[in-house]
Enzyme design. Structure first.
Site, short mmCIF file in Angstrom:
data_model
loop_
_atom_site.label_atom_id
_atom_site.label_comp_id
_atom_site.label_asym_id
_atom_site.label_seq_id
_atom_site.Cartn_x
_atom_site.Cartn_y
_atom_site.Cartn_z
N TYR A 138 0.86 -1.19 0.00
CA TYR A 138 0.00 0.00 0.00
C TYR A 138 0.90 1.23 0.00
O TYR A 138 1.57 1.51 0.99
CB TYR A 138 -0.90 -0.04 1.23
CG TYR A 138 -1.97 1.02 1.29
CD1 TYR A 138 -2.20 1.92 0.25
CD2 TYR A 138 -2.79 1.13 2.42
CE1 TYR A 138 -3.19 2.89 0.33
CE2 TYR A 138 -3.79 2.09 2.50
CZ TYR A 138 -3.98 2.96 1.46
OH TYR A 138 -4.96 3.92 1.55
N LYS A 166 -0.95 -0.98 -4.26
CA LYS A 166 -2.12 -0.11 -4.19
C LYS A 166 -1.59 1.30 -4.37
O LYS A 166 -0.95 1.86 -3.48
CB LYS A 166 -2.88 -0.26 -2.88
CG LYS A 166 -4.10 0.65 -2.80
CD LYS A 166 -4.84 0.52 -1.48
CE LYS A 166 -5.96 1.54 -1.41
NZ LYS A 166 -6.61 1.58 -0.08
#
Length: 301
Positions: A138, A166
């Site tokens: 992320y 992400k």
């Protein structure tokens, strides 16, 4: 055996619904999950930022994982978010997630301590070495203060479990930079709702979405239009969606998106303190955005 993850398509960062007295509302969680599966999502991510990772106990995250695995019953992959403070607890968490049947992990940099680039890379490497679960890094420097740079990814691609990012830098150019540098080695999932269509159009493999929690059918329609090359239709859905997508980029995104899911009958508004339910002008303003959106929703082909 876990459900195969290819990091393509729509992955809701699902809400964690609570009862009025603050317990996890498993019935509502199941109801929302069924709505996501029926719409055609490609997997779900549990206990992320939107899933209120910060107010869930570790044991509760594992309870959610066990419950999600039982109700999805192999129909879609179930990914668990990992947001720990220390490398040791991150490694133990990853091992436990594997044991309980997680199909993948979303991995944040160390929480609380603002690690430097070398420390972040070593933290990621430690988790990647401790599990054979596929990992989604992320990358969200806006909210977490740590930017995973291309040079850092250069070191991480030596670890086969690190498979996707992400992409939440909010810098659209970064999608192209990643593709130019790594080709298809790192799958890219757009992580910011307000630039999700642009991210897909630039070659991202999918999205980790927020407003999908309330509007799974519209999210899937937009994605499917892009896949089919029907860009005018995708843009039309996106223009309708934008006032709602803006709810994803506010510090109170959890309260806002829970209200939207409640309005659609697949969520409830309850949050855990220190978060509080909305009141007064703010509640009126957000509810109006939601009711206006529902009243004008597009007819999907």
């Amino acid at each position: 055996m876990g459900t195969k993850l290819n990091w393509e398509g729509i992955y809701p960062a699902v809400l964690t619904p609570f009862t009025k007295d603050g317990e996890i509302d498993f019935d509502m969680f199941a109801k929302n999950t069924e709505a996501q599966i029926k719409a055609g999502v490609h997997g779900i991510i549990l206990a992320g930022t939107l899933g209120e990772a910060s107010t869930l106990e570790t044991e509760e995250k594992f309870e959610l994982l066990k419950f999600a695995k039982a109700i999805t019953d192999g129909r879609i992959p179930v990914i668990l978010n990992l947001s720990e403070n220390t490398t040791r607890s991150a490694v133990n968490y990853a091992k436990k997630a594997k044991e309980l049947g997680a199909d993948g992990l979303m991995l944040l940099p160390p929480m609380r301590y603002k690690a430097d680039n070398r420390e972040v890379v070593e933290y990621f490497k430690a988790v990647a070495s401790a599990t054979d679960l596929p990992i989604l890094i992320y990358n969200n420097p806006v909210d977490y203060g740590i930017h995973v740079t291309l040079d850092m990814f250069d070191e991480l691609i030596n670890y086969p479990t690190i498979q996707a990012v992400k992409e939440s830098t909010r810098d659209l150019a970064n999608v192209t930079r990643m593709i130019n540098r790594f080709g298809k080695r790192i799958k890219i999932l757009g992580g910011v709702d307000t630039i999700c269509l642009e991210t897909l159009m630039l070659g991202a493999d999918g999205l980790v979405a927020g407003l999908v929690d309330a509007f799974p059918n519209e999210t899937m329609a937009m994605y499917n239009y892009v896949k089919a090359g029907e860009y005018d239709k995708a843009v039309a859905v996106y223009r309708w969606f934008m006032p709602l997508l803006e709810l994803d980029i506010h510090p109170k995104l959890i309260q806002y998106i829970k209200l939207a899911a409640s309005a659609e009958g697949i969520g409830n508004p309850y949050v855990r303190a220190p978060r509080l339910e909305l009141n007064g002008e703010e509640a009126d303003r957000i509810n109006k955005i939601i009711t206006d959106g529902i009243a004008n929703r597009p007819v999907l082909g």
